[in-house]
Design a protein around this motif. Structure first.
Motif, short mmCIF file in Angstrom:
data_model
loop_
_atom_site.label_atom_id
_atom_site.label_comp_id
_atom_site.label_asym_id
_atom_site.label_seq_id
_atom_site.Cartn_x
_atom_site.Cartn_y
_atom_site.Cartn_z
N GLU A 282 19.55 17.14 -3.77
CA GLU A 282 19.48 16.52 -2.35
C GLU A 282 18.81 15.41 -2.28
O GLU A 282 20.02 14.21 -1.08
N THR A 283 18.05 14.94 -3.14
CA THR A 283 17.43 13.79 -2.93
C THR A 283 18.13 12.92 -3.86
O THR A 283 18.59 11.68 -2.43
N LYS B 113 21.57 11.80 -0.70
CA LYS B 113 21.18 10.96 0.08
C LYS B 113 21.20 9.55 -0.14
O LYS B 113 21.58 8.98 0.47
N ASP C 8 24.33 8.83 -0.52
CA ASP C 8 25.80 8.59 0.91
C ASP C 8 25.54 7.60 1.45
O ASP C 8 25.90 6.67 2.33
N ARG C 9 24.17 7.05 1.23
CA ARG C 9 23.66 5.24 2.00
C ARG C 9 24.20 3.90 0.86
O ARG C 9 24.32 3.32 1.95
#
Lengths: 575, 287
Positions: free
Chosen positions: A515-516, A519, A522-523
């Motif tokens: 999950e981390t 994140k 994605d950026r």
């Protein structure tokens, strides 16, 4: 004045190269510099070229420097083998004794110094390293006294005379350089901040972490680069009533550790690739019997015997997917020596909390390179023994009946008891079993037990990934283990050039921080995974654990850690 | 005080009717009761194979580990809690095939552990293959033309490795076996009790009758001196390893009593907190 410099001493193995490097590094660490020391050595005891490269900096730089400012040579081979690393105008200090020849076609400052002769005059030829340290000090604008407190600590038990003669050797080297143009303005090192910090390698930090975590038994079989962990604890355990047992093989080491943990004492073992392979069946036993155990895997060059004294990060698949069948596994990957200490403590707490094997994975550079470490904090040491059966629970069990060691519970973790506890009798087995440990092939129980074991560890662990740099970078670099320093340094240079970059460093490989990482991925516009192996293991793990995105790969598997310039150059091409 | 009954449980062993291991189980239970042990202070660590199941058939703490590693697990248990009566148990394939390395080193180390091997000279649970103790010429599934390897004699290996307590029993002679296990449990050091425990299903050669005809019981020899290592070795050779009784015994300080800094109080009961002072002392080395 320099913010940082790199210094190297080289000679034949067995010639005191290590101790020379150690003294230089430790003395500067004491003066508030950040120091990083990397040993180049081979799989042999005496003879053969060896060198110790040291980076001294006014800020944390846990990485090898791209090039070399100073080289101390005890033989011609050292010059021939290492001179190419010297920057233009770099300094070579060579012992006059072997009639040194300067490297061809290089613009270096070449000093022939009577190292051995001065050492003999000071009392013994073995002090040639002290003469070399004095000569180095002069070049760097340091005083001979920089070494005094350390020399005193090292030799005072042998008498003041020994201290004095070593200091005399240092002064002779210093004086000689002073008289022969060795004071070079551009080599002056900025003063350190004077703060007292520690200087240790990952393996020491792991040993100390285990001691602090309350580990008291360590069965282990010697293997490079893991042996220092057992050697450290061999010295320490007698003070706390613990014991290191050198076993006949790695299988005995891990199974003995499992036995000790089963019987209620925190036990660990430490090994490297080939030993880890031997332990696999037993790791499955620990998973199946829900016995906590901590295994340290210090990765080295593989496969098979590979390159025992060389760096690599290629056991990640093995630690995550090794052992037959399916068991829960926790895999922690510290990146610095400081983290080795705190995460070893975490490893014991996780092992007992989740009643699973915990593998703490390092790599040769992290295990053996020495680095400056901020003072370790006693108050951060916590010990959590996990779910233990209470006296009341045990007293309620009828005589002759069995304790439900594998009781189904809400969080899938069952209370533990230790042999010797009244009322706690049960059976432990690697065979599929019931709640009291009786063998069973009942399909329903089997499914339930598998679910219980595999669902004990859920969600991401805290601080699984660190992140530095731009919020929405053009390039995100992802790494694991000892590459933290080199990646940071490369990205720092790019940031200074106005590039938009960021660094995500993975500290936990299982449970994988999907999950981390997702994140962060994605950026970013582009994602580069940097690792020391040939197949891109971390990159593939990201894909295996379902992180969506396109990942570029930078790989190095020649046995040496990355240099900052290598990552810098690769990144620069990408943005 | 616990009785034999207290060491029994509800599990019906999955051994074949007539298997020698039933008597070994009974002898261990009797010996534990006779030596005044309580079930919660006993840990039985077993390997894999028919005999490896024994840890589940006795009411005590127990680990059914992995093939060949019972002794390694047992030594870990003993280090953690030296007050426990630790018994390791398994078969000839488990102990002298895959586990032989651990056996030799357990002998060398001499922790206070009793090791009981149920030796039937065959692999039973995998349905009848040759074992390390199968005789030369022995015919079965994996050696249809006869075993071209020679048998390992456990007592000879143990004595050769320098063991300080060595006994051998026969599962039919449960009284002698109980006595030998009792003595082994009371012995402060590593003790091997090798037991001839016939496999009635797969081993058609080394049957109860075969053992009865070939075994030499040392109890019947008043002149036998079990404190003489050379005489013990001679007897093993003379009987081709088929002697029962106490073969050899000598006093030796157990491993646990030689560990620097090790305390009499079991590790498991000790406080594991590292003192602030010792921590500070440790940090000094890296300053």
């Amino acid at each position: 004045m320099l913010d940082q410099l790199s210094w190297k001493v080289g000679g034949q193995q067995g010639e005191g190269i290590d101790s020379t490097g150690e003294i230089f590094a430790t003395a500067l660490n004491r003066h508030g510099y950040f120091v990083y020391g990397y040993r180049h050595f081979s799989s042999r005891i005496k003879g053969g070229h060896t060198n110790y490269k040291i980076r001294v900096s006014t800020k944390p730089r846990p990485a090898n420097a791209d090039n070399l400012d100073m080289l101390i040579a005890f033989d011609q081979e050292t010059i021939d083998f290492n001179a190419h690393e010297l920057r233009p105008g770099g300094v070579i200090i060579a012992d006059e004794k072997f009639n040194p020849v300067a490297p061809e076609g290089m613009t270096v400052r070449f000093f022939t110094v009577p190292l051995t002769k001065f050492a003999e005059e000071a009392g013994s030829a073995i002090m040639k390293n002290m003469v070399a340290l004095g000569a180095s000090a002069c070049v760097l604008g340091l005083q001979p006294e920089t070494f005094e407190s350390l020399i005193s600590d090292m030799f005072l038990r042998k008498g003041q005379k020994v201290v004095d003669s070593n200091m005399a050797a240092i002064r002779k080297g210093f004086q000689f350089m002073k008289e022969n143009g060795g004071e070079i303005a551009e080599f002056r090192l900025k003063p350190g901040d004077g703060k007292q910090r520690l200087f240790m390698m990952g393996n020491d930090a792991i040993g100390l972490g285990a001691l602090a975590a309350g580990a008291r038994i360590m069965p282990a079989y010697p293997i490079t680069p893991a042996s220092d962990v057992m050697e450290y604890l061999i010295k320490k355990f007698p003070k706390v009533g613990g014991h290191v047992i050198q076993t006949e093989d790695e299988i005995a080491a891990i199974t003995m550790a499992i036995g000790a943990n089963y019987a209620g004492v925190r036990a660990l073992t430490a090994t490297s690739g080939p030993g880890l392979s031997l332990m696999m069946e037993a790791i499955g036993l620990a998973g199946m019997t829900e016995t906590p155990v901590v295994i340290i895997d210090t990765q080295r060059g593989g496969p098979s015997t590979g390159m025992p004294t060389k760096h690599e990060q290629s056991d990640m698949y093995a630690v995550l997917f090794g052992t037959h069948g399916e068991i829960p596994k926790i895999v922690l990957a510290p990146a610095t020596a400081e983290e080795c200490f705190y995460m070893t403590i975490d490893a014991f707490n996780y092992a007992e909390k989740y009643q699973t094997p915990v593998i703490l994975i390092t790599d040769l550079a992290l295990s053996l390179a020495k680095q400056t470490v901020e003072p370790l904090d006693y108050d951060r040491i916590t010990i959590n023994r996990g779910k233990l059966a209470t006296e009341e629970q045990l007293a309620a069990i009828e005589p002759g009946k069995l304790f439900k060691r594998y009781a189904f519970t809400e969080d899938n973790i069952s209370p533990r008891v230790f042999p010797g506890q009244k009322g706690g009798i049960h059976h432990v087995t690697g065979v599929e079993h019931t709640e009291v440990g009786r063998p069973t092939e009942d399909a329903a129980i089997r499914t339930k037990m598998m679910n219980k074991r595999l669902n004990k560890v859920r969600g991401e662990f805290p601080n699984s990934v660190s992140y530095t740099g731009a919020e929405n970078p053009d390039l995100l670099v992802i790494g694991v283990g000892s590459t933290i320093g080199v990646i940071d340094e490369a990205l720092e240079r790019l940031t200074a050039e106005g590039k938009s970059v960021a660094h995500a460093h993975v500290r936990v490989l299982s449970p994988f921080p999907t999950e981390t990482l997702q994140k962060y991925v994605d950026r970013a516009k582009k994602v580069l995974v940097v690792e020391n192996n040939a197949t891109g293991q971390l990159k593939h793990l990201m894909q295996f654990f379902d992180i969506k995105g396109e990942f570029l790969s930078q790989l190095k598997y020649d046995g040496n850690p990355y240099l900052p310039s290598e990552i810098y150059a690769h990144c620069k091409e990408l943005i | 005080m616990a009785t034999v009954k207290d060491f029994r449980n509800e599990v019906r062993p999955n051994w074949c009717p007539g298997c020698g291991d039933f008597s070994v189980q009974a002898a261990i239970q009797r010996a534990l009761a006779n030596t005044g042990r309580e079930p919660e202070n006993v840990a039985i660590i077993s390997g894999i194979g028919c005999s490896g199941r024994i840890s589940g058939y006795i009411h005590s703490y127990g680990v059914h580990a992995i093939h060949g590693r019972a002794l390694a697990v047992a030594q870990g248990v003993k280090l953690a809690n030296r007050d426990l009566t630790v018994i390791a148990a398994g078969g000839d394939g488990d102990g002298f095939g895959i586990g032989l390395n651990h056996f030799m080193h357990a002998v060398r180390r001499n922790m206070d552990i009793t090791y009981i091997v149920m030796d039937n000279q065959i692999y039973g649970l995998t349905k009848g293959q040759t074992s390390p103790t199968s005789a030369h010429g022995f015919k079965n599934k994996t050696t249809p033309e006869g075993n071209i390897e020679h048998a390992l004699t456990p007592t000879q290996v143990a004595l050769g490795a320098g063991i300080s307590f060595l006994a051998q029993g026969f599962s039919t002679d449960i009284n002698q076996l109980t006595r030998l296990i009792e003595e082994a449990i009371n012995y402060k050091g590593f003790a091997l009790v090798n037991v001839f425990s016939p496999c009635v299903t797969f081993n058609k050669v080394n049957t109860y009758d075969w053992y009865k005809q070939n075994i030499v019981n040392l109890d019947n020899d008043p002149d036998y001196d079990p404190t003489n290592r050379a005489a013990a070795m001679a007897k093993i050779v003379e009987t081709n390893g088929l002697c029962t009784g106490l073969i050899f015994k000598e006093e030796r300080v157990a491993y646990e009593d030689l560990i620097p800094g090790y305390k009499k109080e079991p590790l498991v009961h000790q406080d594991i907190t590292l003192s602030r002072e010792l921590f500070a002392e440790c940090l000094k080395e890296f300053a």
